[in-house]
Scaffold this active site. Structure first.
Site, PDB file in Angstrom:
ATOM      1  N   ASP A   8      38.863  43.276  49.178  1.00 47.84           N
ATOM      2  CA  ASP A   8      38.459  42.351  48.132  1.00 47.84           C
ATOM      3  C   ASP A   8      36.920  42.316  48.190  1.00 47.84           C
ATOM      4  OD1 ASP A   8      38.568  40.126  46.287  1.00 47.84           O
ATOM      5  OD2 ASP A   8      38.114  38.844  48.008  1.00 47.84           O
ATOM      6  N   LEU A   9      36.291  41.864  47.129  1.00 44.92           N
ATOM      7  CA  LEU A   9      34.811  41.858  47.110  1.00 44.92           C
ATOM      8  C   LEU A   9      34.240  40.475  47.453  1.00 44.92           C
ATOM      9  CD1 LEU A   9      32.086  43.259  46.376  1.00 44.92           C
ATOM     10  CD2 LEU A   9      32.483  42.524  44.019  1.00 44.92           C
ATOM     11  N   ASP A  10      34.517  39.507  46.552  1.00 43.11           N
ATOM     12  CA  ASP A  10      33.897  38.178  46.677  1.00 43.11           C
ATOM     13  C   ASP A  10      34.416  37.458  47.927  1.00 43.11           C
ATOM     14  OD1 ASP A  10      32.492  38.367  44.165  1.00 43.11           O
ATOM     15  OD2 ASP A  10      34.394  38.007  43.152  1.00 43.11           O
ATOM     16  N   THR A  16      29.632  36.115  47.591  1.00 45.85           N
ATOM     17  CA  THR A  16      29.574  35.643  46.206  1.00 45.85           C
ATOM     18  C   THR A  16      30.591  34.547  45.902  1.00 45.85           C
ATOM     19  OG1 THR A  16      30.800  37.648  45.825  1.00 45.85           O
ATOM     20  CG2 THR A  16      28.539  37.622  45.012  1.00 45.85           C
ATOM     21  N   LYS A  44      40.132  30.886  44.314  1.00 44.87           N
ATOM     22  CA  LYS A  44      39.578  32.100  44.926  1.00 44.87           C
ATOM     23  C   LYS A  44      40.507  33.272  44.624  1.00 44.87           C
ATOM     24  CE  LYS A  44      36.720  30.525  48.736  1.00 44.87           C
ATOM     25  NZ  LYS A  44      36.631  30.366  50.193  1.00 44.87           N
ATOM     26  N   GLY A  45      39.950  34.372  44.166  1.00 46.12           N
ATOM     27  CA  GLY A  45      40.747  35.566  43.877  1.00 46.12           C
ATOM     28  C   GLY A  45      41.391  35.579  42.504  1.00 46.12           C
ATOM     29  N   ARG A  48      38.921  35.119  35.835  1.00 53.14           N
ATOM     30  CA  ARG A  48      38.024  34.159  35.186  1.00 53.14           C
ATOM     31  C   ARG A  48      38.790  33.195  34.270  1.00 53.14           C
ATOM     32  NH1 ARG A  48      33.378  37.102  32.061  1.00 53.14           N
ATOM     33  NH2 ARG A  48      33.503  38.300  33.985  1.00 53.14           N
ATOM     34  N   SER A 113      39.376  44.081  43.507  1.00 49.72           N
ATOM     35  CA  SER A 113      38.809  42.774  43.154  1.00 49.72           C
ATOM     36  C   SER A 113      39.179  42.384  41.735  1.00 49.72           C
ATOM     37  CB  SER A 113      37.277  42.848  43.264  1.00 49.72           C
ATOM     38  OG  SER A 113      36.683  41.718  42.662  1.00 49.72           O
ATOM     39  N   ALA A 114      39.324  41.068  41.523  1.00 47.00           N
ATOM     40  CA  ALA A 114      39.594  40.549  40.173  1.00 47.00           C
ATOM     41  C   ALA A 114      38.333  40.513  39.323  1.00 47.00           C
ATOM     42  CB  ALA A 114      40.154  39.128  40.287  1.00 47.00           C
ATOM     43  N   SER A 115      37.190  40.715  39.952  1.00 41.81           N
ATOM     44  CA  SER A 115      35.934  40.464  39.227  1.00 41.81           C
ATOM     45  C   SER A 115      35.536  41.587  38.284  1.00 41.81           C
ATOM     46  CB  SER A 115      34.804  40.235  40.231  1.00 41.81           C
ATOM     47  OG  SER A 115      33.589  40.098  39.522  1.00 41.81           O
ATOM     48  N   ASN A 117      32.603  41.733  37.344  1.00 41.43           N
ATOM     49  CA  ASN A 117      31.214  41.972  37.748  1.00 41.43           C
ATOM     50  C   ASN A 117      31.119  42.837  39.011  1.00 41.43           C
ATOM     51  OD1 ASN A 117      29.794  40.254  35.754  1.00 41.43           O
ATOM     52  ND2 ASN A 117      30.965  38.604  36.721  1.00 41.43           N
ATOM     53  N   LYS A 144      45.715  38.146  40.707  1.00 38.56           N
ATOM     54  CA  LYS A 144      46.318  37.814  42.004  1.00 38.56           C
ATOM     55  C   LYS A 144      46.902  36.408  41.863  1.00 38.56           C
ATOM     56  CE  LYS A 144      42.642  40.408  44.312  1.00 38.56           C
ATOM     57  NZ  LYS A 144      41.397  40.350  45.095  1.00 38.56           N
ATOM     58  N   GLU A 168      41.276  40.290  52.715  1.00 39.48           N
ATOM     59  CA  GLU A 168      41.215  39.231  51.693  1.00 39.48           C
ATOM     60  C   GLU A 168      40.751  37.894  52.258  1.00 39.48           C
ATOM     61  OE1 GLU A 168      41.422  37.987  48.817  1.00 39.48           O
ATOM     62  OE2 GLU A 168      42.099  39.618  47.556  1.00 39.48           O
ATOM     63  N   ASP A 169      39.929  37.170  51.484  1.00 44.75           N
ATOM     64  CA  ASP A 169      39.522  35.818  51.890  1.00 44.75           C
ATOM     65  C   ASP A 169      40.290  34.747  51.120  1.00 44.75           C
ATOM     66  OD1 ASP A 169      38.213  36.357  49.409  1.00 44.75           O
ATOM     67  OD2 ASP A 169      36.883  34.655  49.792  1.00 44.75           O
TER      68      ASP A 169
END
Ligand code: BG6
Ligand code: MG
Length: 215
Positions: A8-10, A16, A44-45, A48, A113-115, A117, A144, A168-169
């Site tokens: 995962d990214l964020d 972020t 989280k995850g 948007r 990632s879901a982002s 960005n 997710k 994953e966070d």
């Protein structure tokens, strides 16, 4: 036999998650309410659009679809302003050494990632070239805890989920990984991620072999 790691990214590679919180909270405050860090764990995850729906529900605020589009864009503008000032110093501790270790061992590296960005952020912090596969919010249709993002990642790597570890966070991210049949490692506090078999505070001081031994 683990052949790939999907990150995962964020909140896993870069910090972020706090920028998302700052921007969503600013939006909620403009709408006349607030939400807590505990409530924030639930988004989280999450994509948007779905995050906005949850936040509006917490505030007891109803908006039309057109208004929601404008609100999501407003939040994203603030978020993008924050991430466009990021530097490689905001890569979380131990991440680069961990990625270098994977590279040296021939373990594939993917982003899940879901982002929307994601690429902006990876470019901003100089990590793009580490990733064999990037699946982000521009390629998914389901948020997710649906496992779609990770399943697309495994498919692009040409591997079964059982050969991949997901890092994953987010509670919803751990759920997505487990539903998809992946090994899941939590990043953060064990109390925040009860479904994860094991949770590490981050990548500082831990090797791929130590993680695999604990799966
Ligand atoms: C996830 C974050 O990675 O991406 C969520 O954990 C965020 O908080 C989601 O809402 C979508 O991100 P973006 O950048 O497309 O708004
Ligand atoms: Mg995250």
């Amino acid at each position: 036999m683990i052949k790939a790691c999907i990150f995962d990214l964020d909140g896993v590679i870069v910090d972020t998650a706090r920028y998302h919180f700052i921007a969503w909270r600013r939006l909620a405050n403009e709408l006349g309410f607030d939400f807590t860090e505990k409530e924030n764990e639930q988004i989280k995850g999450v994509s948007r659009t779905e995050s906005l729906n949850l936040i509006l529900r917490w505030g007891g605020v109803e908006k039309t679809e057109a208004e929601k589009t404008e609100l999501a864009a407003r939040k994203n503008d603030w978020y993008v302003d924050l991430v466009c000032n990021m530097t490689p110093s905001e890569i979380l501790e131990g991440v680069v050494a961990f990625l270098d270790g994977l590279r040296a061992k021939g373990i594939k590296i993917a982003l899940g990632s879901a982002s929307k960005n994601s690429m902006t952020i990876l470019r901003q912090v100089g990590l793009v070239e580490y990733f064999d596969v990037v699946i982000d919010g521009t390629k998914t249709t389901r948020s997710k805890p649906d496992p779609e993002v990770f399943l697309l990642g495994a498919q692009a790597l040409g591997l079964p989920p059982s050969d991949c570890i997901v890092f994953e966070d987010a509670e919803k991210g751990i759920e997505a990984a487990l539903t998809g049949g992946f090994h899941a490692v939590g990043i953060g506090e064990p109390e925040a991620l009860p479904a994860a078999k094991f949770v590490i505070p981050g990548f500082a001081g831990i090797t791929f072999e130590e993680i695999v031994a604990r799966l």
